[in-house]
Design a protein around this motif. Sequence first.
Motif, PDB file in Angstrom:
ATOM      1  N   PRO A 124       0.451   3.206   8.379  1.00  0.00           N
ATOM      2  CA  PRO A 124       0.031   2.702   7.330  1.00  0.00           C
ATOM      3  C   PRO A 124      -1.324   3.813   6.604  1.00  0.00           C
ATOM      4  CG  PRO A 124       0.202   0.870   8.530  1.00  0.00           C
ATOM      5  CD  PRO A 124       0.173   2.156   9.509  1.00  0.00           C
ATOM      6  N   ALA A 125      -1.858   4.450   7.375  1.00  0.00           N
ATOM      7  CA  ALA A 125      -2.890   5.266   6.656  1.00  0.00           C
ATOM      8  C   ALA A 125      -2.529   6.458   6.407  1.00  0.00           C
ATOM      9  CB  ALA A 125      -4.055   5.605   8.043  1.00  0.00           C
ATOM     10  N   LEU A 126      -1.184   6.806   6.600  1.00  0.00           N
ATOM     11  CA  LEU A 126      -0.509   8.000   6.011  1.00  0.00           C
ATOM     12  C   LEU A 126       0.613   7.622   5.180  1.00  0.00           C
ATOM     13  CD1 LEU A 126      -1.661  10.915   6.457  1.00  0.00           C
ATOM     14  CD2 LEU A 126      -2.449   9.199   8.248  1.00  0.00           C
ATOM     15  N   GLY A 127       1.300   6.765   5.446  1.00  0.00           N
ATOM     16  CA  GLY A 127       2.585   6.325   4.643  1.00  0.00           C
ATOM     17  C   GLY A 127       2.223   5.136   3.401  1.00  0.00           C
ATOM     18  N   GLY A 128       2.062   4.032   4.203  1.00  0.00           N
ATOM     19  CA  GLY A 128       1.639   2.792   3.279  1.00  0.00           C
ATOM     20  C   GLY A 128       2.458   1.681   4.216  1.00  0.00           C
ATOM     21  N   VAL A 129       2.500   0.621   3.230  1.00  0.00           N
ATOM     22  CA  VAL A 129       3.047  -0.674   3.697  1.00  0.00           C
ATOM     23  C   VAL A 129       3.903  -1.341   2.778  1.00  0.00           C
ATOM     24  CG1 VAL A 129       2.530  -2.790   4.855  1.00  0.00           C
ATOM     25  CG2 VAL A 129       0.960  -1.017   5.566  1.00  0.00           C
ATOM     26  N   PRO A 130       5.034  -1.945   3.170  1.00  0.00           N
ATOM     27  CA  PRO A 130       5.867  -1.523   4.263  1.00  0.00           C
ATOM     28  C   PRO A 130       6.292  -0.165   4.378  1.00  0.00           C
ATOM     29  CG  PRO A 130       6.798  -3.501   3.078  1.00  0.00           C
ATOM     30  CD  PRO A 130       5.916  -2.715   2.281  1.00  0.00           C
TER      31      PRO A 130
ATOM     32  N   LYS B 194       0.979  -1.164  -0.073  1.00  0.00           N
ATOM     33  CA  LYS B 194      -0.104  -0.013   0.025  1.00  0.00           C
ATOM     34  C   LYS B 194       0.827   1.229  -0.005  1.00  0.00           C
ATOM     35  CE  LYS B 194      -3.211   2.480   3.031  1.00  0.00           C
ATOM     36  NZ  LYS B 194      -3.934   2.660   4.030  1.00  0.00           N
ATOM     37  N   ILE B 195       0.676   2.332  -0.745  1.00  0.00           N
ATOM     38  CA  ILE B 195       1.311   3.521  -0.739  1.00  0.00           C
ATOM     39  C   ILE B 195       0.185   4.823  -0.702  1.00  0.00           C
ATOM     40  CG2 ILE B 195       2.479   5.106  -2.154  1.00  0.00           C
ATOM     41  CD1 ILE B 195       3.612   2.468  -3.606  1.00  0.00           C
ATOM     42  N   VAL B 196       0.298   5.721   0.260  1.00  0.00           N
ATOM     43  CA  VAL B 196      -0.377   6.826   0.352  1.00  0.00           C
ATOM     44  C   VAL B 196       0.125   7.794  -0.446  1.00  0.00           C
ATOM     45  CG1 VAL B 196      -1.740   8.235   2.050  1.00  0.00           C
ATOM     46  CG2 VAL B 196      -1.311   5.776   2.749  1.00  0.00           C
TER      47      VAL B 196
ATOM     48  N   ILE C 125       7.122   7.599  -2.211  1.00  0.00           N
ATOM     49  CA  ILE C 125       6.590   9.154  -1.994  1.00  0.00           C
ATOM     50  C   ILE C 125       7.393   9.890  -1.984  1.00  0.00           C
ATOM     51  CG2 ILE C 125       5.590  10.589  -0.334  1.00  0.00           C
ATOM     52  CD1 ILE C 125       4.181   8.076   1.040  1.00  0.00           C
ATOM     53  N   ARG C 126       8.766   9.885  -1.524  1.00  0.00           N
ATOM     54  CA  ARG C 126       9.733  11.052  -1.807  1.00  0.00           C
ATOM     55  C   ARG C 126      10.238  10.854  -3.420  1.00  0.00           C
ATOM     56  NH1 ARG C 126      13.097   7.795   2.610  1.00  0.00           N
ATOM     57  NH2 ARG C 126      12.175   8.562   4.440  1.00  0.00           N
ATOM     58  N   GLU C 127      10.207  10.015  -4.206  1.00  0.00           N
ATOM     59  CA  GLU C 127      10.695  10.211  -5.390  1.00  0.00           C
ATOM     60  C   GLU C 127       9.288  10.619  -6.237  1.00  0.00           C
ATOM     61  OE1 GLU C 127      12.635   7.307  -8.980  1.00  0.00           O
ATOM     62  OE2 GLU C 127      12.145   6.502  -6.776  1.00  0.00           O
ATOM     63  N   HIS C 128       8.058  10.356  -5.941  1.00  0.00           N
ATOM     64  CA  HIS C 128       7.056  10.433  -7.016  1.00  0.00           C
ATOM     65  C   HIS C 128       6.022  11.457  -6.791  1.00  0.00           C
ATOM     66  CE1 HIS C 128       8.651   7.191  -9.504  1.00  0.00           C
ATOM     67  NE2 HIS C 128       8.802   6.201  -8.527  1.00  0.00           N
ATOM     68  N   GLU C 129       5.812  11.689  -5.308  1.00  0.00           N
ATOM     69  CA  GLU C 129       4.693  12.591  -5.151  1.00  0.00           C
ATOM     70  C   GLU C 129       5.182  13.895  -5.482  1.00  0.00           C
ATOM     71  OE1 GLU C 129       1.784  12.081  -1.430  1.00  0.00           O
ATOM     72  OE2 GLU C 129       3.449  13.222  -0.780  1.00  0.00           O
ATOM     73  N   GLN C 130       4.405  14.774  -6.018  1.00  0.00           N
ATOM     74  CA  GLN C 130       4.780  15.871  -6.644  1.00  0.00           C
ATOM     75  C   GLN C 130       4.263  17.288  -5.542  1.00  0.00           C
ATOM     76  OE1 GLN C 130       3.343  15.960 -10.625  1.00  0.00           O
ATOM     77  NE2 GLN C 130       4.386  14.248 -10.734  1.00  0.00           N
ATOM     78  N   LEU C 131       4.445  17.205  -4.343  1.00  0.00           N
ATOM     79  CA  LEU C 131       4.417  18.158  -3.277  1.00  0.00           C
ATOM     80  C   LEU C 131       5.054  17.991  -2.318  1.00  0.00           C
ATOM     81  CD1 LEU C 131       0.984  17.858  -1.302  1.00  0.00           C
ATOM     82  CD2 LEU C 131       1.935  15.909  -2.560  1.00  0.00           C
ATOM     83  N   ASP C 132       5.323  19.024  -1.457  1.00  0.00           N
ATOM     84  CA  ASP C 132       5.960  19.186  -0.037  1.00  0.00           C
ATOM     85  C   ASP C 132       4.856  18.966   1.098  1.00  0.00           C
ATOM     86  OD1 ASP C 132       7.502  19.542   2.176  1.00  0.00           O
ATOM     87  OD2 ASP C 132       8.178  21.581   1.577  1.00  0.00           O
ATOM     88  N   ARG C 133       4.834  17.880   1.434  1.00  0.00           N
ATOM     89  CA  ARG C 133       3.573  17.759   2.502  1.00  0.00           C
ATOM     90  C   ARG C 133       3.929  18.543   3.884  1.00  0.00           C
ATOM     91  NH1 ARG C 133       1.736  11.405   3.453  1.00  0.00           N
ATOM     92  NH2 ARG C 133       1.778  10.842   0.969  1.00  0.00           N
ATOM     93  N   GLY C 134       5.080  18.927   3.963  1.00  0.00           N
ATOM     94  CA  GLY C 134       5.183  19.708   5.158  1.00  0.00           C
ATOM     95  C   GLY C 134       4.806  19.196   6.369  1.00  0.00           C
TER      96      GLY C 134
END
Length: 461
Positions: free
Chosen positions: A373-379, A219-221, A387-396
């Motif tokens: 896992p509800a905010l990051g994912g598993v594992p 899972k990936i959030v 997320i670091r590589e592909h998510e296109q925003l700074d969550r802060g």
Amino acid sequence: MIEVQEASLQSMLEKAINEAKQNHTARIMSMTKQINKADPIAFIGAGENLSMDRGFWGSTSEGFYIAGVGCAHEITAGSNRMDEAEKSWQKLRDEAIIHNPYKKPGTGLVTMGGMSFDPLSQRTSLWNNFPPLSLTVPEIVLTRSAENCYLTINVKVNGIDKASEITQRLNKLERSLLTHSSALPDDVTIEKKQEVDPESWKQTVRHATEFIKANKADKIVLARKLLVKLSDKSAVSTILYNLIEQQPNSYVFAFERNGDCFLGASPERLIKQEQEEVLSTCLAGTAPRGQTKEEDEQIAQSLLHDEKNRSEHEFVVKMIRQSMVHYCRAVNIPDNPVIYPLKNLQHLYTPVKAVLKEKHSIFDIIDKLHPTPALGGVPTEESLAFIREHEQLDRGWYGAPVGWMDSNLHGEFAVAIRSGLIQEKQASLFAGCGIVRDSDPDEEYKETGIKFMPMLSVLGG
């Protein structure tokens, strides 16, 4: 921690100044008194024009609120942030001079704040005013429960300060904050909403499903951002009032740094501490509310029996159980979730109760639980790397722990979802959803759209 039984503000200050002089270092003095019922929203509103940062926490279901104005001390931390923060907080508590005969939650020395979702992710200028971890001890704190109301003054002094001058300034500030009109500034309206590259976000969802089908994660959030242009500079007090009115069963929070304010109404507790007892929450699996009682119940039953949502929920339950046993004993978890209703949404909910082992603290639990896992994912590591590589925003600070602690071993942190960063006439709103093997990009996009609703509704949308 130096406990003082009987004291006036000036005598407390004189004691702290003498301590600072003898030890050649600054000293924190904290003094709590019980007061008549006061409005925490009006208290925050009174701080609007004082050029002082503010902090707010409200547990709406319990009628419990903490409102802080100013900063007597700030704890910041870098890469090893939990360990650094715990040591700094412990040192502050040990050396503080405290007068607090009540020992109620949110009284005595109180610190409020939060941290970034991922200290290893690339930062952007959007979050310049929000360090990777920042916990402030407000100069004046109003704590209100269903039964009582307390006011705490915290001040840092050194050996050359004058107690009489500080007393005069603090008394004036107290009167200003407690006598402010409860009338709220007008609501702003939304002039423009800007979706940030929706097709690119959906493509990232597709990429995530391929990653999961290749057995690289379960899972990936993924989160996305919505930009909102407002008709005028929004008043934090008005937004908080609207959130409290519209989002029952939520944690309403606001943390201001140099004029920027991160706020929201989260349904998701990360951890609550009452002395040695701790309570965490598994909240994962989402559905809308129905238009009628019958439709609402039908949706709830569908959610309880939906394979995707139950699987997502079990990820969280399993992870929290594994995390809690490291630092706790007597871990108690119900066998099945129940429905947790909010105004716009309903979730699957499972509480987790436990008792802290000796020599462990709320910082250990936060460090082990975040990100769930509800905010990051598993594992965790694989999902965070994606997320670091592909998510296109700074969550802060979005999706990260925010909350408060006091010197009596009480505290509570929630996961900062259903939230936004307010900067003058612009708001950056954030929402995310859990991507699994069979996720549909269009459906996930709709789900994040629903999750923007709590913040949009209080901003005039």
